[in-house]
Write a protein that holds these residues in place. Structure first.
Motif, short mmCIF file in Angstrom:
data_model
loop_
_atom_site.label_atom_id
_atom_site.label_comp_id
_atom_site.label_asym_id
_atom_site.label_seq_id
_atom_site.Cartn_x
_atom_site.Cartn_y
_atom_site.Cartn_z
N MET A 198 53.84 3.92 79.91
CA MET A 198 55.00 4.61 79.35
C MET A 198 55.80 3.65 78.46
O MET A 198 55.80 2.43 78.68
N LEU A 199 56.48 4.23 77.48
CA LEU A 199 57.34 3.48 76.57
C LEU A 199 58.73 4.09 76.61
O LEU A 199 58.87 5.32 76.65
N LEU A 200 59.76 3.25 76.57
CA LEU A 200 61.14 3.72 76.66
C LEU A 200 61.87 3.41 75.36
O LEU A 200 61.89 2.25 74.91
N GLY A 201 62.44 4.44 74.73
CA GLY A 201 63.24 4.26 73.53
C GLY A 201 64.63 4.81 73.75
O GLY A 201 64.79 5.91 74.28
N ILE A 202 65.64 4.05 73.34
CA ILE A 202 67.04 4.47 73.51
C ILE A 202 67.77 4.24 72.20
O ILE A 202 67.63 3.19 71.56
N ASP A 203 68.56 5.24 71.79
CA ASP A 203 69.37 5.11 70.57
C ASP A 203 70.83 5.38 70.89
O ASP A 203 71.17 6.40 71.50
N ALA A 244 54.07 9.56 88.66
CA ALA A 244 53.45 8.74 89.72
C ALA A 244 52.32 7.91 89.13
O ALA A 244 51.56 8.38 88.29
N HIS A 245 52.24 6.67 89.57
CA HIS A 245 51.20 5.72 89.17
C HIS A 245 51.33 5.23 87.73
O HIS A 245 50.51 4.43 87.28
#
Length: 491
Positions: free
Chosen positions: A1-6, A66-67
């Motif tokens: 997973m990748l997390l992007g925040i603006d 999950a996982h």
């Protein structure tokens, strides 16, 4: 997973995305900026930016499948901004926001005189305006010397978050290129003589590209955000450019047209070009360049008209505007109700209604407002074309919900607009930058998919050409009167 925040002007938004570009979850927190004095626009960086990044990170980590594992995070934000912090990363005053904060007009004039307008344009690529960070540093130095002396570093919105997450003192090349006149855009490096003159004892941040991994989440940051310690952190950049990246505006000639409270335009270029009416900046990808421009009003003008005319539902007003033929039956609007940025850069500019008669109604006003905004966009695009013609225009933003607005821009400019399937915003681009920086997706990955095209109606072209010629004469014909009225306004 990748997390992007603006961290936008009105909210902070985060998305959790897999490496195929599928959005797994999203979170949004609304906020507002502070307007403590006329011409000032600020935000509490700790209470708004940092705390909202912490809250959104924790909420999205809790929604991880999950996982699944989190591979990287990237944060973008409004900019260019100025935040001064002490050695412990405590903000010493609220962050001063981008071009909507006009407090440093005296410093803009004095630095322009000191360094020379021609030399500034040649070295920085952009003349000094309220968008520039250098004059704002000079303003703090002159008006709040105790704050300036106590500062150990200066930050933009995204570089402040990168520092809070990793402890690293960095700034991405694009943001730095908007910190005029501190950065030499042609050379992709600090303009050290001018930067050291303005910044004094403040060290210059290490320059990185937006997708570059600048460090890892520290144990202290992990405790506050819920992010795993050791998580790679990409530098990020100014939100408009991250949004352009998210919709595939990456090749020379690609343009992004952003419909929002104001309008913002970005075009990728293949060689250095400066124009006194545009912003020349470093791009998002390593070694790239871009032109940019922005208006002072757009959606704010439509909202103002809606309130002024009784607050009718938007659908009702849209229907009335659609009932008015293109050209608004001879009514023209100069949409400078908050001054104007590109291309006139005149904070004392004012709005003008020309051709108003008793037969014009509310629908005419709304159509004329949309067309006035469109004429301004045509004026900007013609400046772009003087140096580098655009080949592909991608449109994003909430204003696309108005069929009048979007069609007026295509008709007035004669350009088709491509509307992407996913118009999530800068946070989606941040997730992609995080993936590229961490090596989890190839550097040329493009998640953008085009859903539809807005084509110009050729039947309206000759009429709009004639109206544009008249509209373009309104500002120079009324500028002197505008400035007298602005000087007489006690507000």
């Amino acid at each position: 997973m990748l997390l992007g925040i603006d961290m936008g002007t009105g909210s902070t938004k985060g998305v959790l995305v897999d490496t195929m570009g599928t959005v797994i979850a999203s979170e949004t927190i609304a906020h507002s900026m502070d307007l403590p004095r006329p011409g000032w626009a600020e935000v509490d960086a700790d209470a708004v930016w940092w705390r909202e990044v912490c809250a959104i990170s924790a909420a999205l980590v809790a929604k991880m499948p999950a996982h699944a594992t989190l591979g990287a995070v990237c944060v973008s934000g409004v900019g260019p901004c100025l935040l001064l912090c002490d050695a412990d990363l405590r903000p010493l005053r609220p962050a001063i926001l981008y071009g909507i904060d006009t407090r440093a007009h005296v410093e803009i004039a004095s630095l322009t005189e000191e360094f020379g307008e021609k030399d500034i344009l040649d070295r920085a690529g952009t003349l000094l305006s309220s968008q520039a960070v250098g004059p704002k540093i000079e303003w703090v130095r002159r008006h709040e010397p105790q704050v300036f002396e106590a500062a150990a570093g200066w930050y933009g919105s995204n570089s402040y978050i990168a520092a809070r997450l990793t402890g690293e003192y960095v700034m991405d090349h694009h943001t730095a290129s908007q910190c005029d006149p501190l950065y030499a855009t042609r050379e992709f490096g600090w303009n050290r003589q001018w930067a050291e003159r303005i910044c004094g004892h403040l060290p210059l941040p290490r320059l990185v590209w937006p997708s570059e991994i600048v460090g890892q989440v520290t144990a202290a940051a992990a405790e506050q955000t819920g992010l795993p310690a050791g998580l790679p952190v990409a530098a990020g950049t100014v939100d408009a450019y991250s949004e352009a990246f998210s919709v595939g505006v990456r090749r020379p000639g690609d343009q992004m047209l952003m419909y929002g409270s104001t309008m913002f335009l970005v075009q990728v270029i293949d060689e250095y070009h400066s124009d006194p009416t545009l912003w020349t900046t470093a791009g998002v990808e390593p070694g790239s360049l871009a032109l940019a421009a922005g208006t002072s009003t757009a959606g704010t003008l439509i909202n103002w008209l809606q309130t002024l005319t009784g607050g009718a539902p938007f659908d009702e007003l849209t229907a009335e505007a659609l009932g008015v033929p293109p050209g608004s039956e001879g009514l023209l609007m100069l949409p400078y109700l908050a001054g104007e940025r590109t291309p006139v850069f005149d904070p004392q500019a004012r709005g003008v209604l020309a051709g108003l008669t008793l037969r014009h109604g509310r629908g005419h006003l709304f159509r004329a407002a949309y067309e006035g905004i469109a004429f301004g966009i045509r004026q900007i695009l013609e400046r772009f074309d003087d140096g580098h013609s655009g080949t592909r225009t991608v449109a994003v933003g909430g204003g696309l919900k108005s069929p009048v607005w979007a069609q007026a821009i295509s008709d007035v400019t004669g350009r088709s607009q491509l509307v992407p399937e996913q118009a999530i915003g800068a946070s989606y681009g941040d997730a992609l930058l995080a993936g590229i920086g961490a090596g989890l997706v190839p550097a040329d990955t493009d998640w953008a998919r085009i859903a539809r095209e807005i084509e110009p109606d050729p039947r309206n072209r000759a009429m709009y050409d004639e109206l544009f010629a008249t509209w373009a004469q309104l500002y120079p014909a009324t500028r002197e009167q505008m400035h007298r009225l602005a000087a007489a306004d006690p507000g």
